[in-house]
Design a protein around this motif. Structure first.
Motif, mmCIF file in Angstrom:
data_model
loop_
_atom_site.group_PDB
_atom_site.id
_atom_site.type_symbol
_atom_site.label_atom_id
_atom_site.label_comp_id
_atom_site.label_asym_id
_atom_site.label_seq_id
_atom_site.Cartn_x
_atom_site.Cartn_y
_atom_site.Cartn_z
ATOM 1 N N UNK A 147 -25.769 5.674 -37.631
ATOM 2 C CA UNK A 147 -26.534 6.063 -36.440
ATOM 3 C C UNK A 147 -25.637 6.894 -35.528
ATOM 4 N N UNK A 180 -28.049 -2.800 -45.439
ATOM 5 C CA UNK A 180 -29.337 -3.487 -45.457
ATOM 6 C C UNK A 180 -29.653 -3.934 -46.876
ATOM 7 N N UNK A 209 -30.486 6.950 -43.518
ATOM 8 C CA UNK A 209 -30.285 6.022 -44.617
ATOM 9 C C UNK A 209 -29.852 6.737 -45.881
ATOM 10 N N UNK A 210 -29.043 6.034 -46.647
ATOM 11 C CA UNK A 210 -28.734 6.496 -47.976
ATOM 12 C C UNK A 210 -29.920 6.246 -48.895
ATOM 13 N N UNK A 219 -31.133 -6.482 -42.216
ATOM 14 C CA UNK A 219 -29.748 -6.097 -41.943
ATOM 15 C C UNK A 219 -28.800 -7.175 -42.450
ATOM 16 N N UNK A 276 -27.992 7.903 -31.946
ATOM 17 C CA UNK A 276 -29.195 7.121 -31.675
ATOM 18 C C UNK A 276 -30.325 7.373 -32.665
ATOM 19 N N UNK A 277 -30.000 7.940 -33.814
ATOM 20 C CA UNK A 277 -30.979 8.112 -34.888
ATOM 21 C C UNK A 277 -30.353 7.572 -36.156
ATOM 22 N N UNK A 278 -31.055 6.699 -36.846
ATOM 23 C CA UNK A 278 -30.487 6.122 -38.069
ATOM 24 C C UNK A 278 -30.860 6.957 -39.281
ATOM 25 N N UNK A 331 -20.141 3.389 -36.585
ATOM 26 C CA UNK A 331 -20.730 2.212 -37.213
ATOM 27 C C UNK A 331 -21.498 2.590 -38.472
ATOM 28 N N UNK A 348 -29.059 -0.720 -49.125
ATOM 29 C CA UNK A 348 -29.004 0.577 -48.445
ATOM 30 C C UNK A 348 -27.938 0.571 -47.365
ATOM 31 N N UNK A 394 -24.093 0.572 -41.357
ATOM 32 C CA UNK A 394 -24.896 -0.631 -41.521
ATOM 33 C C UNK A 394 -25.244 -0.817 -42.987
#
Lengths: 111, 112
Positions: free
Chosen positions: B96, B35, B103-104, B45, B99-101, B31, B92, B33
């Motif tokens: 994950x 934002x 980010x760019x 989101x 279980x840790x996101x 996945x 952005x 995401x």
């Protein structure tokens, strides 16, 4: 809609002071994460808390998850200019890693 | 961990035009995401992008305005269509993997 309210919104303190940032919601989260974001960059994960009542320490930062898993706090001891940034809490409901971000706390630490 | 890059890092666009933002990850992830962070605000989101299926949009965001592609497990694009000044934000992407996101660095968009 799940809302995460952070307080205070803005905080300007001097080096060496202590501070606490709060993150509150009426919703229950499976986990809660704290991020720090600096200008021109994406948020960087500081910690994840999972268990109600859990306390985690990261050097001068102490994170606590509320017993009911609806709220959290971040305490910084002896703040330094390098702590300056936007602090964001984010709750996960367990649905495919989707996060709901808090309203944010902008911290400035001056010499 | 995951290292994410975004292109462009910033752009200034005219009203009515469209901009496509690219997100590249250094590992395969299920996945991704997208934002939006409006000036001085927190992150909201927009959608979740899965490889091989249509993106899932959050309330208030529609595919016509924010079409998303996810051609493989390391890449995604977000297009901001028919832009207006209200679309000026930082966009952005995140992943994950465990279980840790992560980010760019974000794409700072200004619409005139």
């Amino acid at each position: 809609t799940q809302l995460l309210e952070q307080s205070p919104q803005f905080l300007s303190i001097q080096e060496g002071e202590n501070l606490t940032v709060y993150c509150n919601s009426s919703s229950v989260f499976s986990s809660l994460q704290w991020y720090r974001q600096e200008p021109g960059e994406g948020p960087v994960l500081l910690v994840t808390v999972v268990t109600g009542g859990e306390v985690k320490k990261l050097k001068r930062l102490t994170f606590q998850f509320g017993d009911a898993r609806k709220d959290s706090s971040l305490h910084i001891t002896a703040a330094q200019p390098g702590d300056t940034g936007l602090y964001l809490c984010a709750g996960e409901t367990g649905t495919a890693s989707k996060l709901t971000f808090g309203t944010g706390t902008r911290l400035q630490v001056t010499l | 961990s995951a290292v994410i890059s975004q292109k462009p890092s910033r752009d200034i666009c005219q009203r009515g035009t469209s901009l496509t933002i690219q997100c590249q990850v250094d590992s395969q992830v299920t996945m991704m995401f997208w934002y939006r962070q409006q000036p001085g605000q927190s992150l909201t989101l927009i959608a979740t992008a899965n490889q091989g299926s249509e993106a899932t949009y959050e309330s208030g965001f529609v595919i016509d305005k924010f079409p998303i592609s996810r051609p493989n497990l390391t890449f995604s694009t977000l297009t901001v269509s028919n832009m207006s000044p209200e679309d000026s934000s930082i966009y952005l992407c995140s992943v994950a993997p465990v279980n840790t996101q992560y980010f760019g660095p974000g794409t700072r968009l200004t619409v005139l």
